[in-house]
Every structure is written in structure tokens, then in C-alpha cells.
Design a protein around this motif. Structure first.
Motif, mmCIF file in Angstrom:
data_model
loop_
_atom_site.group_PDB
_atom_site.id
_atom_site.type_symbol
_atom_site.label_atom_id
_atom_site.label_comp_id
_atom_site.label_asym_id
_atom_site.label_seq_id
_atom_site.Cartn_x
_atom_site.Cartn_y
_atom_site.Cartn_z
ATOM 1 N N HIS A 43 0.806 -1.105 0.148
ATOM 2 C CA HIS A 43 0.128 0.206 -0.019
ATOM 3 C C HIS A 43 0.901 1.347 0.009
ATOM 4 C CE1 HIS A 43 -3.809 -2.146 0.568
ATOM 5 N NE2 HIS A 43 -3.185 -2.838 1.516
ATOM 6 N N ALA A 47 1.315 5.892 -0.310
ATOM 7 C CA ALA A 47 0.510 7.185 -0.085
ATOM 8 C C ALA A 47 1.234 7.960 -1.201
ATOM 9 C CB ALA A 47 0.811 7.487 0.966
ATOM 10 N N SER A 50 -3.161 3.987 -1.903
ATOM 11 C CA SER A 50 -4.371 3.851 -0.759
ATOM 12 C C SER A 50 -4.868 5.067 -0.267
ATOM 13 C CB SER A 50 -3.924 2.971 0.450
ATOM 14 O OG SER A 50 -3.444 1.540 -0.035
ATOM 15 N N CYS A 51 -4.067 5.946 -0.487
ATOM 16 C CA CYS A 51 -4.469 7.475 -0.010
ATOM 17 C C CYS A 51 -3.559 8.593 -0.682
ATOM 18 C CB CYS A 51 -4.456 7.361 1.531
ATOM 19 S SG CYS A 51 -2.767 6.948 2.207
ATOM 20 N N TYR A 63 -6.497 13.754 1.608
ATOM 21 C CA TYR A 63 -6.485 14.116 3.055
ATOM 22 C C TYR A 63 -5.347 15.418 3.397
ATOM 23 C CZ TYR A 63 -8.246 9.340 3.863
ATOM 24 O OH TYR A 63 -9.094 8.317 4.006
ATOM 25 N N VAL A 69 -3.583 8.300 9.116
ATOM 26 C CA VAL A 69 -4.279 7.620 7.934
ATOM 27 C C VAL A 69 -3.288 6.565 7.509
ATOM 28 C CG1 VAL A 69 -4.986 7.993 5.617
ATOM 29 C CG2 VAL A 69 -5.448 9.702 7.123
ATOM 30 N N THR A 70 -2.052 6.781 7.215
ATOM 31 C CA THR A 70 -1.102 5.891 6.723
ATOM 32 C C THR A 70 -0.988 4.614 7.797
ATOM 33 O OG1 THR A 70 0.931 6.934 7.669
ATOM 34 C CG2 THR A 70 0.553 7.397 5.205
ATOM 35 N N ARG A 71 -1.148 4.867 8.877
ATOM 36 C CA ARG A 71 -1.074 3.602 9.901
ATOM 37 C C ARG A 71 -2.443 2.720 9.730
ATOM 38 N NH1 ARG A 71 2.777 3.412 13.637
ATOM 39 N NH2 ARG A 71 4.050 5.088 13.957
ATOM 40 N N GLU A 72 -3.403 3.348 9.537
ATOM 41 C CA GLU A 72 -4.664 2.981 9.419
ATOM 42 C C GLU A 72 -4.817 2.104 7.904
ATOM 43 O OE1 GLU A 72 -7.731 5.809 9.531
ATOM 44 O OE2 GLU A 72 -7.551 6.164 11.689
ATOM 45 N N LYS A 73 -4.247 2.409 7.017
ATOM 46 C CA LYS A 73 -4.261 1.981 5.797
ATOM 47 C C LYS A 73 -2.824 1.080 5.439
ATOM 48 C CE LYS A 73 -7.260 5.412 3.770
ATOM 49 N NZ LYS A 73 -8.317 4.461 3.554
ATOM 50 N N ASN A 74 -2.029 0.948 6.642
ATOM 51 C CA ASN A 74 -1.044 -0.146 6.442
ATOM 52 C C ASN A 74 -0.088 0.625 5.246
ATOM 53 O OD1 ASN A 74 0.589 -2.066 7.399
ATOM 54 N ND2 ASN A 74 -0.389 -3.559 5.773
ATOM 55 N N VAL A 75 0.203 1.605 4.955
ATOM 56 C CA VAL A 75 0.912 2.329 3.991
ATOM 57 C C VAL A 75 2.526 1.942 4.430
ATOM 58 C CG1 VAL A 75 1.784 4.064 2.533
ATOM 59 C CG2 VAL A 75 -0.656 3.772 3.493
#
Length: 220
Positions: free
Chosen positions: A88, A90, A115-116, A135, A143-149
Motif C-alpha cells: 500500500h 501514499a 491507498s491514499c 487528506y 491515515v497511513t497507519r490505518e491503511k498499512n501504508v
């Protein structure tokens, strides 16, 4: 598939593995079954002796007089590069270049996922553009932690690149692709790659004017 000790692969060799995989995948799509190092050298513009040395770090990949099985090489390099593992990513900076990268969304490898996207422009933060919610950089770490970036791609101009990269580094991400040509300061544990489009274009034009019989390989 045999597991390789990736730490024993020289850095120079490791940098060429994606080039080999990219061109082998193209050959496979064209129906090429096997290839010799000399033929691969003509395609990649990497000397055949270098190719054979690179391959030797990975074991017995071919046979004398026969060459290399294209499908087998693809499996080997895909395994080493973990190209079948989902990553993933960013995008930092959602201007024209950021939008172009997001729209492409790495179609050649469906395991590379944007992912973001992030920006500092209040006019686009909170908007959904080209299918991506934009974002604020203030939310980058959350956000990057939530989306496992695991990877950040920065398209921020050089004058603001250091601030953007600092935010990325502070979030815990250690793999960064930077499209700003000027070098930025990062800790020693950060893997940073730079892409300078101006330099790439000048190189392309130089080869086009002076080496028309030996064109540059397509590497991306």
C-alpha cells in the motif's frame, strides 16, 4: 520456490533486478520462451557479462548453450522482489504529477496499490478528486497507519520537499520515492530513491541524437 538470502545480493545487482523483471515480463507477454544473456543485454543495455554475474548470485538459473527460461526467471525475480506481495502506497502532493500517478495506479502490477493521497492546499483537502479523497498532511501518520501504508511517493516541489519528507519519516515509513531532484536530509535507515524528470529527458534526448542504433531500454 527456493528462498534466497537477499542480504547477500550486492546492492548494484539488486537495483537491476526490477529492470530484468520488467523486460522479462514483456518478453513473456510476446511469447518468448527462452533468452540468452547476449539477447537480454541488447534489450536492457546491461552488458551480458554483468547479467551473468548478477544471475550467478541467485544460483543456477540457466544452462550453457540453452540460455534462460523466461517464465522461470520471472518466478525467481518476483519471489526475490516480493512483487506478488501487496504494498500500500501514499502519494504526497496531489498536483498534476500526483494525479497522473494516481490515475495510472500502477496497472502493470496490481499488488502496488495507491491507498491514499495527501496535500496542503485547503481548496482540495477534503475533496474527492479522480476517485481519491484528499487528506491533509496533518493526518498523514494516522491515515497511513490505518491503511498499512509502507511506501510514500512525494511529488512535492523541491522548495517544500524537506518539510513533506520530514512528515513522512516521522510517521515511521522508511521507503520513499521522491520526484523532487534536490536532495533532502533523512536518517540513515530511510530508503530514498530520487526521480529527476529533467535529467531523464536530457539523457533520452542525448541518446536519441547520438546513439540511434543502440536505444535506451524501457525501464519503467
Amino acid at each position: 520456490m527456493e528462498r534466497y538470502n537477499k542480504k547477500k545480493i550486492p546492492r548494484a545487482t539488486a537495483k537491476r533486478l526490477p529492470l530484468y523483471l520488467r523486460n522479462l515480463t514483456i518478453l513473456d507477454a510476446k511469447g518468448v520462451v527462452r533468452i540468452k544473456s547476449k539477447e537480454l543485454a541488447e534489450i536492457t543495455q546491461v552488458p551480458s557479462a554483468t547479467i551473468r554475474r548478477d544471475f550467478s548470485y541467485l544460483g543456477e538459473l540457466g544452462r550453457s548453450g540453452y540460455g534462460y527460461d523466461v517464465t522461470f526467471l520471472i518466478k525467481v525475480f518476483s519471489d526475490i522482489l516480493d512483487s506478488n506481495e501487496t504494498s500500500h502506497m501514499a502519494i504526497v502532493g496531489f498536483g498534476n504529477l500526483g494525479k497522473a500517478l494516481a490515475n495510472n495506479n500502477f496497472r502493470r502490477n496490481q499488488n502496488l496499490i495507491i491507498s491514499c493521497v495527501f496535500d496542503t492546499d485547503p481548496e482540495i483537502i477534503g475533496q474527492t478528486i479522480a476517485g481519491f479523497y484528499v487528506y491533509s498532511m496533518e493526518d498523514f501518520e494516522r491515515v497511513t497507519r490505518e491503511k498499512n501504508v509502507k511506501v510514500a511517493i512525494s511529488t512535492v516541489p523541491s522548495e517544500h520537499a524537506q518539510e513533506a519528507i520530514d512528515t513522512v519519516v516521522n510517521s515511521g515509513i522508511t521507503a520513499i520515492l521522491n520526484f523532487a531532484p534536490d536532495r533532502v536530509e533523512v536518517p540513515s535507515n530511510i530508503n530514498m530513491r530520487y526521480i529527476d524528470l529533467t535529467t531523464e529527458l536530457l539523457t533520452l534526448l542525448f541518446f536519441d541524437r547520438n546513439y540511434k542504433d543502440t536505444p535506451l531500454a524501457i525501464t519503467s
